[in-house]
Design a protein around this motif. Structure first.
Motif, PDB file in Angstrom:
ATOM      1  N   LEU A   1      25.282 -74.143  37.964  1.00  0.00           N
ATOM      2  CA  LEU A   1      23.928 -73.597  38.077  1.00  0.00           C
ATOM      3  C   LEU A   1      23.611 -72.586  36.969  1.00  0.00           C
ATOM      4  CD1 LEU A   1      23.317 -73.258  41.941  1.00  0.00           C
ATOM      5  CD2 LEU A   1      22.888 -75.184  40.431  1.00  0.00           C
TER       6      LEU A   1
ATOM      7  N   PHE B   1      19.936 -67.857  41.622  1.00  0.00           N
ATOM      8  CA  PHE B   1      19.864 -69.271  41.208  1.00  0.00           C
ATOM      9  C   PHE B   1      20.035 -70.196  42.389  1.00  0.00           C
ATOM     10  CE2 PHE B   1      20.671 -67.514  37.090  1.00  0.00           C
ATOM     11  CZ  PHE B   1      19.881 -68.321  36.296  1.00  0.00           C
TER      12      PHE B   1
ATOM     13  N   GLY C   1      20.774 -73.241  34.231  1.00  0.00           N
ATOM     14  CA  GLY C   1      19.676 -72.272  34.110  1.00  0.00           C
ATOM     15  C   GLY C   1      19.558 -71.764  32.680  1.00  0.00           C
TER      16      GLY C   1
ATOM     17  N   GLY D   1      18.422 -74.287  38.182  1.00  0.00           N
ATOM     18  CA  GLY D   1      19.542 -74.569  37.287  1.00  0.00           C
ATOM     19  C   GLY D   1      20.094 -75.969  37.446  1.00  0.00           C
TER      20      GLY D   1
ATOM     21  N   CYS E   1      16.517 -63.751  30.524  1.00  0.00           N
ATOM     22  CA  CYS E   1      17.305 -64.750  31.271  1.00  0.00           C
ATOM     23  C   CYS E   1      18.623 -65.075  30.548  1.00  0.00           C
ATOM     24  CB  CYS E   1      16.501 -66.029  31.509  1.00  0.00           C
ATOM     25  SG  CYS E   1      15.022 -65.761  32.479  1.00  0.00           S
TER      26      CYS E   1
ATOM     27  N   GLY F   1      14.572 -65.497  38.205  1.00  0.00           N
ATOM     28  CA  GLY F   1      14.278 -66.664  39.040  1.00  0.00           C
ATOM     29  C   GLY F   1      12.879 -67.221  38.812  1.00  0.00           C
TER      30      GLY F   1
END
Ligand code: PFF
Length: 467
Positions: free
Chosen positions: A404, A232, A408, A238, A449, A58
């Motif tokens: 999302l 998210f 992201g 995102g 990520c 995040g």
């Protein structure tokens, strides 16, 4: 086309950005969704994975979004187009911005329905506090909730009401509307939550709640995935919300510090909200508790009012609590609308008022099927897709499971691999000074990520649903 507009661009003042972005992040995801998914996943280790997801996935993506936003001073679509022009990345990356608009549109349409419930419960609790909360009312909460959901006019009216307030704020602009509103609402929200936390620390269920949230226990792969996916949603990542807000940030502000503060506040509120809810719920004898947990998604509306009125001071605290949840939801709906409105302002050159009213009206229309899918219309209620029943659940599934995470992933890959390093480093160091963690940040964006999001997408492809 946009350079002209950029000059007159609105800006957040001191603290304005952090409060507005924290306002976007803190919402129903913290107060309504986090407690019940934490409950379903038995707290403890789920919370640990969630904290790791916030820190390792995040926070880096949050920083990436604000870096893109402040660098370009553009809303998401315009931002990727501007970077293509100035730093030679492909224009094709604007798909991330378009996906953000789609996500904002979709999320706002159903989020406003649930936000409407919180406003309705504020009024209801106020009424009960004044006229008396009887055992009959307590017993009727569960059954009457179904009837409330199935009331199509009421559901649609609440949804339209909530979007209308959101439109009113966004139409007043970044400083005059968004910043002013969040500067008032966020401190009130913090103060009342802390007050509620103090009250709940005196309840019989407090230590059980603490233990439930922070014990270390088993965790399933599904639980871990849910924790990452929720990171998210809860941080508004995102979909370009933080690109949009980042585009209004002053160059005097430290972006890493702002990103970490927003993540910290969001996490704090999710934990506080859970602690409050679980303390209240665990204060009830176990035998009486069982039946209330059968539908954990509705804990906030069926179980909690009953618990409030069983505790000292509950008659005053309960309307205050629902008002506060409405505030939290409002500061989130504002950011969802701003993402789309800013596209029309930045890229299309529309006036803010016209853009806000136009987009607000479209979203109201698109929200009607969600409002009617809770029992009012059998057509919308019976629709199913990938195991999700009802229009609202389906659009929530699409946004939380697809839009999302994909957005992201796009932001992490773009910033980690495609965006010139000197550009991102330069933007981060403006207002901050030397950024010692640049290498770590890049590593997280490049490898951690994408792997974590890849895992989510793979699981979703395999039929898993987080909605
Ligand atoms: N972060 C909000 C919440 O936790 O309720 C939801 C949200 C708001 C998601 C804004 C995305 C967004 F752009």
């Amino acid at each position: 086309m946009s350079a002209k507009v950029a000059k007159a661009r609105d800006r957040f003042g001191n603290f304005g950005f952090v409060l507005a972005a924290a306002g976007s992040a803190i919402g129903l995801g913290n107060i309504w969704k986090f407690p019940y998914i934490a409950y379903e996943n038995e707290g403890g280790s789920f919370v640990v994975v969630y904290l790791l997801a916030i820190l390792l996935i995040g926070a880096p993506i949050m920083l990436a979004e604000v870096v893109i936003g402040r660098r370009t001073e553009q809303s998401p679509v315009g931002a990727f187009l501007a970077l293509a022009k100035s730093s030679g990345t492909s224009k094709g990356w604007s798909w991330v911005g378009w996906l953000g608009i789609l996500a904002g549109f979709t999320i706002l349409s159903y989020y406003a329905v649930i936000a409407g419930w919180t406003a309705y419960y504020f009024v209801k609790c106020l009424g009960w506090s004044m006229s008396g909360f009887t055992p009959e009312i307590a017993d009727s909460l569960g059954p009457s909730f179904g009837a409330f959901l199935a009331n199509g006019w009421l559901q649609t009216g609440l949804q339209v009401f909530f979007i209308a307030i959101t439109v009113g704020v966004v139409a007043m602009g970044v400083k005059g509307g968004i910043e002013r509103t969040t500067k008032i609402l966020m401190p009130v929200l913090f103060a009342v939550l802390v007050l509620l936390a103090v009250v709940s620390s005196r309840t019989a269920g407090f230590s059980e709640a603490l233990n439930f949230l922070f014990h270390i226990g088993p965790i399933t792969a599904d639980g871990a995935l849910e924790a990452i996916g929720h990171a998210f949603f809860t941080l508004s990542l995102g979909m370009g919300a933080m690109i949009t807000y980042g585009s209004y940030v002053s160059r005097r502000q430290s972006l890493p510090r702002a990103a970490v503060t927003i993540c910290f506040l969001d996490t704090l509120i999710a934990l506080l909200a859970s602690l409050i809810m679980f303390s209240i719920i665990f204060s009830v004898p176990e035998a009486a508790r069982e039946e209330t947990f059968t539908k954990s998604a509705t804990i906030l509306f069926t179980t909690l009012p009953r618990m409030f009125y069983a505790m000292p001071g509950g008659a005053i605290l309960s309307p205050v609590f629902y008002l506060l949840v409405s505030f939290a939801a409002l500061t989130s709906t504002i950011s969802l609308l701003e993402v789309i409105v800013s596209y029309f302002i930045d890229v299309k050159g529309w006036a803010r008022r016209k853009a806000t009213v136009f987009v607000g009206a479209l979203i109201c229309l698109f929200g009607v099927p969600s409002a009617l899918s809770l029992g009012a219309s059998s057509f919308f209620s019976d629709l199913t897709f990938k195991g999700n029943g009802g229009f609202l659940s389906i659009v929530d599934y699409l946004a939380s499971n697809w839009f999302l995470p994909l957005g992201g992933l796009g932001i992490a890959l773009f910033t980690g691999w495609w965006l010139a390093k000197n550009l991102s480093r330069d933007e981060i160091e403006i207002g901050h000074g030397k950024f010692a963690l640049y290498g770590v940040w890049l590593f997280l964006l490049r490898f951690v990520c994408p792997l974590a999001i890849g895992w989510i997408i793979w699981a979703v492809l395999g039929g898993r649903s987080f909605a």
